[in-house]
Design a protein around this motif. Sequence first.
Motif, PDB file in Angstrom:
ATOM      1  N   LEU A  61       0.830  -1.202   0.000  1.00  0.00           N
ATOM      2  CA  LEU A  61       0.000   0.000   0.000  1.00  0.00           C
ATOM      3  C   LEU A  61       0.864   1.251   0.000  1.00  0.00           C
ATOM      4  CD1 LEU A  61      -2.932  -0.767   2.480  1.00  0.00           C
ATOM      5  CD2 LEU A  61      -3.061  -0.505   0.010  1.00  0.00           C
ATOM      6  N   GLU A  62       1.868   1.254   0.844  1.00  0.00           N
ATOM      7  CA  GLU A  62       2.774   2.400   0.907  1.00  0.00           C
ATOM      8  C   GLU A  62       3.504   2.586  -0.414  1.00  0.00           C
ATOM      9  OE1 GLU A  62       6.646   4.017   3.500  1.00  0.00           O
ATOM     10  OE2 GLU A  62       5.629   2.141   4.039  1.00  0.00           O
ATOM     11  N   ALA A  63       3.937   1.486  -1.023  1.00  0.00           N
ATOM     12  CA  ALA A  63       4.648   1.567  -2.297  1.00  0.00           C
ATOM     13  C   ALA A  63       3.744   2.131  -3.392  1.00  0.00           C
ATOM     14  CB  ALA A  63       5.166   0.184  -2.693  1.00  0.00           C
ATOM     15  N   ILE A  64       2.504   1.664  -3.456  1.00  0.00           N
ATOM     16  CA  ILE A  64       1.570   2.138  -4.471  1.00  0.00           C
ATOM     17  C   ILE A  64       1.285   3.624  -4.271  1.00  0.00           C
ATOM     18  CG2 ILE A  64      -0.818   1.969  -5.293  1.00  0.00           C
ATOM     19  CD1 ILE A  64      -0.608  -1.061  -4.761  1.00  0.00           C
ATOM     20  N   ALA A  65       1.131   4.062  -3.028  1.00  0.00           N
ATOM     21  CA  ALA A  65       0.898   5.475  -2.741  1.00  0.00           C
ATOM     22  C   ALA A  65       2.067   6.324  -3.223  1.00  0.00           C
ATOM     23  CB  ALA A  65       0.668   5.681  -1.245  1.00  0.00           C
ATOM     24  N   LYS A  66       3.284   5.856  -3.024  1.00  0.00           N
ATOM     25  CA  LYS A  66       4.465   6.587  -3.484  1.00  0.00           C
ATOM     26  C   LYS A  66       4.509   6.656  -5.006  1.00  0.00           C
ATOM     27  CE  LYS A  66       7.465   5.631   0.496  1.00  0.00           C
ATOM     28  NZ  LYS A  66       8.702   4.954   0.948  1.00  0.00           N
ATOM     29  N   VAL A  67       4.146   5.562  -5.658  1.00  0.00           N
ATOM     30  CA  VAL A  67       4.132   5.537  -7.122  1.00  0.00           C
ATOM     31  C   VAL A  67       3.101   6.522  -7.665  1.00  0.00           C
ATOM     32  CG1 VAL A  67       3.548   4.125  -9.131  1.00  0.00           C
ATOM     33  CG2 VAL A  67       5.004   3.176  -7.332  1.00  0.00           C
ATOM     34  N   LEU A  68       1.896   6.511  -7.083  1.00  0.00           N
ATOM     35  CA  LEU A  68       0.842   7.411  -7.536  1.00  0.00           C
ATOM     36  C   LEU A  68       1.238   8.875  -7.321  1.00  0.00           C
ATOM     37  CD1 LEU A  68      -2.265   5.498  -6.160  1.00  0.00           C
ATOM     38  CD2 LEU A  68      -1.654   5.771  -8.557  1.00  0.00           C
ATOM     39  N   THR A  69       1.843   9.167  -6.189  1.00  0.00           N
ATOM     40  CA  THR A  69       2.280  10.532  -5.900  1.00  0.00           C
ATOM     41  C   THR A  69       3.320  10.994  -6.911  1.00  0.00           C
ATOM     42  OG1 THR A  69       1.862  10.220  -3.534  1.00  0.00           O
ATOM     43  CG2 THR A  69       3.313  12.036  -4.153  1.00  0.00           C
ATOM     44  N   GLU A  70       4.229  10.103  -7.267  1.00  0.00           N
ATOM     45  CA  GLU A  70       5.271  10.442  -8.232  1.00  0.00           C
ATOM     46  C   GLU A  70       4.678  10.686  -9.615  1.00  0.00           C
ATOM     47  OE1 GLU A  70       9.007  11.224  -9.807  1.00  0.00           O
ATOM     48  OE2 GLU A  70       8.430  10.976  -7.697  1.00  0.00           O
ATOM     49  N   ILE A  71       3.772   9.827 -10.041  1.00  0.00           N
ATOM     50  CA  ILE A  71       3.153   9.985 -11.363  1.00  0.00           C
ATOM     51  C   ILE A  71       2.394  11.308 -11.441  1.00  0.00           C
ATOM     52  CG2 ILE A  71       1.465   9.039 -12.982  1.00  0.00           C
ATOM     53  CD1 ILE A  71       2.095   6.268 -11.854  1.00  0.00           C
ATOM     54  N   ALA A  72       1.680  11.654 -10.375  1.00  0.00           N
ATOM     55  CA  ALA A  72       0.886  12.885 -10.355  1.00  0.00           C
ATOM     56  C   ALA A  72       1.749  14.126 -10.556  1.00  0.00           C
ATOM     57  CB  ALA A  72       0.114  12.993  -9.040  1.00  0.00           C
ATOM     58  N   GLN A  73       3.038  14.013 -10.271  1.00  0.00           N
ATOM     59  CA  GLN A  73       3.947  15.150 -10.401  1.00  0.00           C
ATOM     60  C   GLN A  73       4.621  15.211 -11.764  1.00  0.00           C
ATOM     61  OE1 GLN A  73       6.617  14.629  -7.100  1.00  0.00           O
ATOM     62  NE2 GLN A  73       5.085  15.176  -5.564  1.00  0.00           N
ATOM     63  N   TRP A  74       4.395  14.212 -12.598  1.00  0.00           N
ATOM     64  CA  TRP A  74       4.995  14.223 -13.925  1.00  0.00           C
ATOM     65  C   TRP A  74       4.411  15.360 -14.750  1.00  0.00           C
ATOM     66  CZ3 TRP A  74       4.785   8.339 -15.546  1.00  0.00           C
ATOM     67  CH2 TRP A  74       5.704   7.639 -14.760  1.00  0.00           C
ATOM     68  N   GLU A  75       5.212  15.875 -15.630  1.00  0.00           N
ATOM     69  CA  GLU A  75       4.791  16.974 -16.477  1.00  0.00           C
ATOM     70  C   GLU A  75       3.706  16.531 -17.457  1.00  0.00           C
ATOM     71  OE1 GLU A  75       6.909  20.339 -19.352  1.00  0.00           O
ATOM     72  OE2 GLU A  75       8.005  18.545 -18.721  1.00  0.00           O
ATOM     73  N   ASN A  76       2.715  17.384 -17.650  1.00  0.00           N
ATOM     74  CA  ASN A  76       1.664  17.206 -18.654  1.00  0.00           C
ATOM     75  C   ASN A  76       0.620  16.139 -18.321  1.00  0.00           C
ATOM     76  OD1 ASN A  76       2.939  19.125 -20.453  1.00  0.00           O
ATOM     77  ND2 ASN A  76       4.452  17.518 -20.832  1.00  0.00           N
ATOM     78  N   ILE A  77       0.613  15.617 -17.099  1.00  0.00           N
ATOM     79  CA  ILE A  77      -0.395  14.628 -16.734  1.00  0.00           C
ATOM     80  C   ILE A  77      -1.761  15.308 -16.626  1.00  0.00           C
ATOM     81  CG2 ILE A  77      -1.187  13.010 -14.959  1.00  0.00           C
ATOM     82  CD1 ILE A  77       1.169  12.006 -16.528  1.00  0.00           C
ATOM     83  N   LEU A  78      -2.762  14.742 -17.315  1.00  0.00           N
ATOM     84  CA  LEU A  78      -4.118  15.282 -17.286  1.00  0.00           C
ATOM     85  C   LEU A  78      -5.024  14.508 -16.337  1.00  0.00           C
ATOM     86  CD1 LEU A  78      -4.814  15.932 -21.081  1.00  0.00           C
ATOM     87  CD2 LEU A  78      -4.258  17.620 -19.322  1.00  0.00           C
ATOM     88  N   LYS A  79      -4.875  13.188 -16.342  1.00  0.00           N
ATOM     89  CA  LYS A  79      -5.758  12.342 -15.529  1.00  0.00           C
ATOM     90  C   LYS A  79      -4.989  11.124 -15.035  1.00  0.00           C
ATOM     91  CE  LYS A  79      -9.953  11.602 -17.049  1.00  0.00           C
ATOM     92  NZ  LYS A  79     -11.083  11.034 -17.826  1.00  0.00           N
ATOM     93  N   LEU A  80      -5.280  10.735 -13.787  1.00  0.00           N
ATOM     94  CA  LEU A  80      -4.653   9.557 -13.192  1.00  0.00           C
ATOM     95  C   LEU A  80      -5.736   8.801 -12.427  1.00  0.00           C
ATOM     96  CD1 LEU A  80      -2.142   7.896 -12.456  1.00  0.00           C
ATOM     97  CD2 LEU A  80      -1.722   9.501 -10.584  1.00  0.00           C
ATOM     98  N   GLU A  81      -6.014   7.578 -12.845  1.00  0.00           N
ATOM     99  CA  GLU A  81      -7.046   6.771 -12.212  1.00  0.00           C
ATOM    100  C   GLU A  81      -6.501   5.380 -11.895  1.00  0.00           C
ATOM    101  OE1 GLU A  81     -11.230   8.542 -13.816  1.00  0.00           O
ATOM    102  OE2 GLU A  81     -10.336   6.949 -15.034  1.00  0.00           O
ATOM    103  N   PHE A  82      -7.132   4.725 -10.912  1.00  0.00           N
ATOM    104  CA  PHE A  82      -6.688   3.363 -10.609  1.00  0.00           C
ATOM    105  C   PHE A  82      -7.824   2.541 -10.009  1.00  0.00           C
ATOM    106  CE2 PHE A  82      -5.878   5.635  -6.639  1.00  0.00           C
ATOM    107  CZ  PHE A  82      -6.184   4.725  -5.639  1.00  0.00           C
ATOM    108  N   ILE A  83      -7.685   1.232 -10.158  1.00  0.00           N
ATOM    109  CA  ILE A  83      -8.578   0.252  -9.541  1.00  0.00           C
ATOM    110  C   ILE A  83      -7.714  -0.702  -8.728  1.00  0.00           C
ATOM    111  CG2 ILE A  83     -10.121  -1.707  -9.965  1.00  0.00           C
ATOM    112  CD1 ILE A  83     -11.133  -0.334 -12.428  1.00  0.00           C
ATOM    113  N   ILE A  84      -8.083  -0.922  -7.497  1.00  0.00           N
ATOM    114  CA  ILE A  84      -7.327  -1.842  -6.640  1.00  0.00           C
ATOM    115  C   ILE A  84      -7.777  -3.271  -6.935  1.00  0.00           C
ATOM    116  CG2 ILE A  84      -8.809  -2.087  -4.607  1.00  0.00           C
ATOM    117  CD1 ILE A  84      -5.076  -1.098  -4.580  1.00  0.00           C
TER     118      ILE A  84
END
Length: 209
Positions: free
Chosen positions: A145-168
């Motif tokens: 869970l902690e690893a996935i949260a870190k990955v999502l946080t990092e992706i959200a900071q990438w340049e030009n990202i418009l949308k980020l969604e996930f299903i567990i």
Amino acid sequence: MITNNPRKIAGLNGYGIEVVDRVPLLIETTDYNSAYLATKAQKLGHMLLRSYLVTIAIDWNYQNTEGKFADNSYIASLKNPFQQRYEYLEKLRSLIKEYDFLLREETRAVATAVFAQAPLIVNFGLEKATLITSEWYQQSNNPYLEAIAKVLTEIAQWENILKLEFIIASGVDPMTTLQGKLKRHSFEINELSTVMEHLETQKIYSLKV
């Protein structure tokens, strides 16, 4: 060596050739090969994703660079969508390496429909089918869970990202266990830690970026 087959590594070792590193061979999951890939992992021991943790969909703005002419005028240029997709895939591979996650790109029609035609959809998971329980995402101290949260946080900071969604996922392929209309939950990045404490399957989590 680029392979998912451990027998090939053992075979080379038998000839005295030392394999110092293995690079996974990335294979897209399609409507036609999903069962085939699962069989290769289960019956032949191929190092493929078998325990599903999360499916992530990423959409981005393609117009992201500017070029300068000799007369100092500027023009916006479009990066090739396939080039951008490849770059994001490489960034994801690098990002999850420290967590020992496997990545499998997702191209099945059901996933494309669920995530509204997102240009890049990936599954994260583990090679072994026995490393997690079906309720792993409800365990507050679970390191995945902690690893996935870190990955999502990092992706959200990438340049030009418009949308980020996930299903567990509960360990099994979430695209094969969908039940009716999926619930959707939108949230801000500063709410991610709270969201990760109350995850549910059969729900699309949509991060506002």
